[in-house]
Enzyme design. Structure first.
Site, PDB file in Angstrom:
ATOM      1  N   TYR A   4     -13.571 -11.476  -3.520  1.00  0.00           N
ATOM      2  CA  TYR A   4     -13.268 -10.080  -3.194  1.00  0.00           C
ATOM      3  C   TYR A   4     -14.386  -9.171  -3.692  1.00  0.00           C
ATOM      4  O   TYR A   4     -14.968  -8.396  -2.927  1.00  0.00           O
ATOM      5  CB  TYR A   4     -11.927  -9.712  -3.823  1.00  0.00           C
ATOM      6  CG  TYR A   4     -11.425  -8.324  -3.484  1.00  0.00           C
ATOM      7  CD1 TYR A   4     -10.964  -8.020  -2.209  1.00  0.00           C
ATOM      8  CD2 TYR A   4     -11.404  -7.319  -4.452  1.00  0.00           C
ATOM      9  CE1 TYR A   4     -10.494  -6.744  -1.898  1.00  0.00           C
ATOM     10  CE2 TYR A   4     -10.924  -6.046  -4.149  1.00  0.00           C
ATOM     11  CZ  TYR A   4     -10.477  -5.768  -2.874  1.00  0.00           C
ATOM     12  OH  TYR A   4     -10.000  -4.507  -2.574  1.00  0.00           O
TER      13      TYR A   4
ATOM     14  N   GLN B 259      -4.087  -3.500 -21.322  1.00  0.00           N
ATOM     15  CA  GLN B 259      -5.145  -3.191 -20.340  1.00  0.00           C
ATOM     16  C   GLN B 259      -4.727  -1.947 -19.566  1.00  0.00           C
ATOM     17  O   GLN B 259      -3.537  -1.664 -19.430  1.00  0.00           O
ATOM     18  CB  GLN B 259      -5.401  -4.387 -19.401  1.00  0.00           C
ATOM     19  CG  GLN B 259      -4.315  -4.713 -18.400  1.00  0.00           C
ATOM     20  CD  GLN B 259      -3.259  -5.654 -18.963  1.00  0.00           C
ATOM     21  OE1 GLN B 259      -2.886  -5.576 -20.126  1.00  0.00           O
ATOM     22  NE2 GLN B 259      -2.738  -6.536 -18.111  1.00  0.00           N
TER      23      GLN B 259
HETATM   24  P1  NAD Z   1      -3.391  -4.371   2.954  1.00  0.00           P
HETATM   25  O1  NAD Z   1      -3.451  -5.828   2.674  1.00  0.00           O
HETATM   26  O2  NAD Z   1      -2.073  -3.723   3.062  1.00  0.00           O
HETATM   27  O3  NAD Z   1      -4.216  -4.026   4.267  1.00  0.00           O
HETATM   28  C1  NAD Z   1      -5.287  -4.790   4.738  1.00  0.00           C
HETATM   29  C2  NAD Z   1      -5.093  -4.976   6.242  1.00  0.00           C
HETATM   30  O4  NAD Z   1      -6.211  -5.716   6.765  1.00  0.00           O
HETATM   31  C3  NAD Z   1      -3.839  -5.780   6.575  1.00  0.00           C
HETATM   32  O5  NAD Z   1      -3.113  -5.138   7.578  1.00  0.00           O
HETATM   33  C4  NAD Z   1      -4.394  -7.122   7.041  1.00  0.00           C
HETATM   34  O6  NAD Z   1      -3.549  -7.785   7.955  1.00  0.00           O
HETATM   35  C5  NAD Z   1      -5.728  -6.711   7.643  1.00  0.00           C
HETATM   36  N1  NAD Z   1      -6.714  -7.782   7.687  1.00  0.00           N
HETATM   37  C6  NAD Z   1      -7.068  -8.650   6.697  1.00  0.00           C
HETATM   38  N2  NAD Z   1      -8.033  -9.477   7.123  1.00  0.00           N
HETATM   39  C7  NAD Z   1      -8.315  -9.111   8.401  1.00  0.00           C
HETATM   40  C8  NAD Z   1      -9.221  -9.596   9.385  1.00  0.00           C
HETATM   41  N3  NAD Z   1     -10.062 -10.622   9.117  1.00  0.00           N
HETATM   42  N4  NAD Z   1      -9.240  -9.003  10.598  1.00  0.00           N
HETATM   43  C9  NAD Z   1      -8.395  -7.974  10.882  1.00  0.00           C
HETATM   44  N5  NAD Z   1      -7.515  -7.480   9.998  1.00  0.00           N
HETATM   45  C10 NAD Z   1      -7.475  -8.037   8.773  1.00  0.00           C
HETATM   46  O7  NAD Z   1      -4.268  -3.661   1.818  1.00  0.00           O
HETATM   47  P2  NAD Z   1      -4.512  -2.128   1.531  1.00  0.00           P
HETATM   48  O8  NAD Z   1      -4.058  -1.877   0.150  1.00  0.00           O
HETATM   49  O9  NAD Z   1      -4.016  -1.288   2.624  1.00  0.00           O
HETATM   50  O10 NAD Z   1      -6.109  -2.082   1.515  1.00  0.00           O
HETATM   51  C11 NAD Z   1      -6.868  -1.577   2.602  1.00  0.00           C
HETATM   52  C12 NAD Z   1      -8.350  -1.586   2.231  1.00  0.00           C
HETATM   53  O11 NAD Z   1      -8.566  -0.766   1.080  1.00  0.00           O
HETATM   54  C13 NAD Z   1      -8.884  -2.968   1.894  1.00  0.00           C
HETATM   55  O12 NAD Z   1     -10.191  -3.092   2.420  1.00  0.00           O
HETATM   56  C14 NAD Z   1      -8.937  -2.966   0.388  1.00  0.00           C
HETATM   57  O13 NAD Z   1      -9.931  -3.839  -0.101  1.00  0.00           O
HETATM   58  C15 NAD Z   1      -9.241  -1.522   0.085  1.00  0.00           C
HETATM   59  N6  NAD Z   1      -8.763  -1.130  -1.265  1.00  0.00           N
HETATM   60  C16 NAD Z   1      -7.441  -0.955  -1.520  1.00  0.00           C
HETATM   61  C17 NAD Z   1      -7.016  -0.601  -2.798  1.00  0.00           C
HETATM   62  C18 NAD Z   1      -5.568  -0.375  -3.141  1.00  0.00           C
HETATM   63  O14 NAD Z   1      -5.263  -0.104  -4.303  1.00  0.00           O
HETATM   64  N7  NAD Z   1      -4.645  -0.451  -2.210  1.00  0.00           N
HETATM   65  C19 NAD Z   1      -7.978  -0.455  -3.821  1.00  0.00           C
HETATM   66  C20 NAD Z   1      -9.317  -0.672  -3.520  1.00  0.00           C
HETATM   67  C21 NAD Z   1      -9.713  -0.998  -2.244  1.00  0.00           C
HETATM   68  N1  UDP Z   2      -0.179  -7.001 -14.085  1.00  0.00           N
HETATM   69  C1  UDP Z   2       0.879  -7.182 -14.966  1.00  0.00           C
HETATM   70  N2  UDP Z   2       2.051  -7.651 -14.464  1.00  0.00           N
HETATM   71  C2  UDP Z   2       2.244  -7.935 -13.147  1.00  0.00           C
HETATM   72  C3  UDP Z   2       1.159  -7.735 -12.261  1.00  0.00           C
HETATM   73  C4  UDP Z   2      -0.047  -7.281 -12.771  1.00  0.00           C
HETATM   74  O1  UDP Z   2       0.767  -6.918 -16.172  1.00  0.00           O
HETATM   75  O2  UDP Z   2       3.359  -8.354 -12.773  1.00  0.00           O
HETATM   76  C5  UDP Z   2      -1.444  -6.451 -14.608  1.00  0.00           C
HETATM   77  C6  UDP Z   2      -2.711  -7.212 -14.195  1.00  0.00           C
HETATM   78  O3  UDP Z   2      -2.975  -8.257 -15.102  1.00  0.00           O
HETATM   79  C7  UDP Z   2      -3.754  -6.127 -14.242  1.00  0.00           C
HETATM   80  C8  UDP Z   2      -2.999  -4.856 -13.876  1.00  0.00           C
HETATM   81  O4  UDP Z   2      -1.611  -5.158 -14.055  1.00  0.00           O
HETATM   82  O5  UDP Z   2      -4.259  -5.973 -15.547  1.00  0.00           O
HETATM   83  C9  UDP Z   2      -3.210  -4.399 -12.437  1.00  0.00           C
HETATM   84  O6  UDP Z   2      -2.998  -5.498 -11.586  1.00  0.00           O
HETATM   85  P1  UDP Z   2      -3.044  -5.378 -10.018  1.00  0.00           P
HETATM   86  O7  UDP Z   2      -2.980  -6.768  -9.461  1.00  0.00           O
HETATM   87  O8  UDP Z   2      -2.029  -4.405  -9.558  1.00  0.00           O
HETATM   88  O9  UDP Z   2      -4.445  -4.707  -9.687  1.00  0.00           O
HETATM   89  P2  UDP Z   2      -5.962  -5.071 -10.101  1.00  0.00           P
HETATM   90  O10 UDP Z   2      -5.968  -6.060 -11.216  1.00  0.00           O
HETATM   91  O11 UDP Z   2      -6.566  -5.613  -8.857  1.00  0.00           O
HETATM   92  O12 UDP Z   2      -6.489  -3.761 -10.522  1.00  0.00           O
END
Ligand code: NAD
Ligand code: UDP
Ligand code: UDP
Length: 319
Positions: free
Chosen positions: A149, A213
């Site tokens: 990722y 964390q």
């Molecule tokens: P999500 O998993 O709900 O949405 C991702 C979407 O992409 C899904 O609908 C999935 O089916 C689609 N997808 C995955 N692989 C694909 C492919 N190869 N072709 C076409 N579609 C595909 O996640 P989200 O939280 O909505 O995240 C959306 C974007 O934002 C992602 O790129 C993610 O990395 C980025 N992002 C999200 C967060 C967050 O906290 N939600 C934080 C940082 C970055």
């Molecule tokens: N985490 C936790 N309990 C859970 C799920 C996640 O304590 O049931 C912690 C995880 O280890 C991380 C933080 O919560 O430190 C955020 O995790 P998340 O997967 O939501 O996001 P990311 O690590 O990608 O920021």
């Protein structure tokens, strides 16, 4: 909307959590939206309410394959986002970030579209600088279980900047910090969804490690406002720009707040901390404030209330 103002906008990953809110917002502004998704983590439920809108079009397609459509703007969100989902098929995760970016950039180049990339705070890895400004290069393990990722997204940023330098593309890169809200997946293992579902079921809240964390949580409506402002900003602003809520909480504090808001009797249990789990994370949003006049408005407790209501309904439906 006036025919000349209406834009044709492609949203990849549009059936996901953030993508579905973005499609809704763009349709609300009167644009023509093409949602592309392979439904790996997204669902038709997220966009079912949009299907009758004549300006909404849904395409099942995997962005690792070429795509030929004619659009004015592209929001590239396609990518699994939670550790459980992106580690399920890590090779496909990297392909989605890298091949997906190449295809969408190639498309943008051919049709001269402006293109937005959903990057992530994960490009900072386990940061040694706090809070994280955009000029910090990050501390990422290139061969660990989160690398598919983190490195995939880092390579996508490189591609965006090189298409800009080499081909003069108009690009916009947002580094998104942890975001929550209605339409999060109940089973994606993220901390907000896990704690809410556990609390509503009066099951133990699973704190990984000591729970000391930190993360900074942004409510979805604030984030989508940031997306649109960045896309509409002057062409010389390519980013990357941090988008997130600087309010920083330990996982213990989050667990306490969710238990309080749900009135749950859940105890806490500790489970092992996953490998390479970042110890702290907080966005420095000076750039977003300055260039976009943007900052989050929704406090954690205020955003958790509708999120909890969403999960309550979802769990009721699931029985
Ligand atoms: P999500 O998993 O709900 O949405 C991702 C979407 O992409 C899904 O609908 C999935 O089916 C689609 N997808 C995955 N692989 C694909 C492919 N190869 N072709 C076409 N579609 C595909 O996640 P989200 O939280 O909505 O995240 C959306 C974007 O934002 C992602 O790129 C993610 O990395 C980025 N992002 C999200 C967060 C967050 O906290 N939600 C934080 C940082 C970055
Ligand atoms: N985490 C936790 N309990 C859970 C799920 C996640 O304590 O049931 C912690 C995880 O280890 C991380 C933080 O919560 O430190 C955020 O995790 P998340 O997967 O939501 O996001 P990311 O690590 O990608 O920021
Ligand atoms: N591409 C696409 N849609 C388009 C134009 C290009 O999916 O409308 C893909 C194409 O498959 C190519 C990639 O985008 O592999 C990169 O395109 P670019 O023109 O930058 O590179 P080239 O075609 O020269 O490899």
């Amino acid at each position: 909307m006036n025919y000349f103002l209406r834009k044709r906008i492609l949203v990849t990953g549009g059936a996901g959590f953030l993508g579905s809110h973005l499609c809704e917002r763009l349709l609300g502004e009167g644009h023509d939206v093409i949602c592309v998704d392979n439904f790996f983590t997204g669902t038709k439920d997220n966009i079912a309410h949009l299907l009758n809108n004549p300006y909404f079009e849904l395409m099942r397609h995997d962005v690792t394959f070429p795509l030929y459509v004619e659009v004015d703007e592209i929001y590239n969100l396609a990518c699994p986002a939670s550790p459980i989902h992106y580690q399920f098929d890590p090779v496909q995760t990297t392909k989605t970030s890298v091949h997906g970016a190449i295809n969408m950039l190639g498309l943008a180049k051919r049709v001269k579209a402006k293109i937005f990339q959903a990057s992530t705070s994960e490009v900072y890895g386990d940061p040694t600088t706090h809070p994280q400004p955009e000029h910090y290069w990050g501390n990422v393990n290139p061969i660990g279980i989160r690398s598919c990722y983190d490195e995939g997204k880092r390579c996508a940023e490189t591609l965006f900047m090189d298409y800009r330098r080499q081909h003069g593309l108009r690009v916009k890169v947002a580094r998104i910090f942890n975001t929550y809200g209605p339409r999060m997946h109940p089973n994606d293992g993220r901390v907000v969804s896990n704690f809410i579902v556990q609390a509503l079921r009066n099951k133990p809240l699973t704190l990984y490690g000591e729970g000391t964390q930190t993360r900074s949580f942004c409510y979805v409506s604030d984030l989508i406002e940031g997306f649109v402002r960045l896309m509409n900003s002057p062409d010389d602003l390519a980013g990357p720009i941090n988008l997130g809520n600087p309010g920083e909480f330990t996982m213990l504090e989050l667990a306490d707040t969710i238990r309080d808001l749900t009135g749950s009797r859940s105890p806490f249990v500790h489970a092992p901390l996953p490998q390479d789990d970042p110890k702290q994370r907080q966005p420095d949003i000076t750039q977003a404030r300055h260039h976009l006049g943007w900052e989050p408005k929704v406090a954690l407790r205020d955003g958790l209330a509708p999120t909890i209501a969403y999960f309550e309904q979802l769990l009721e439906r699931q029985g």
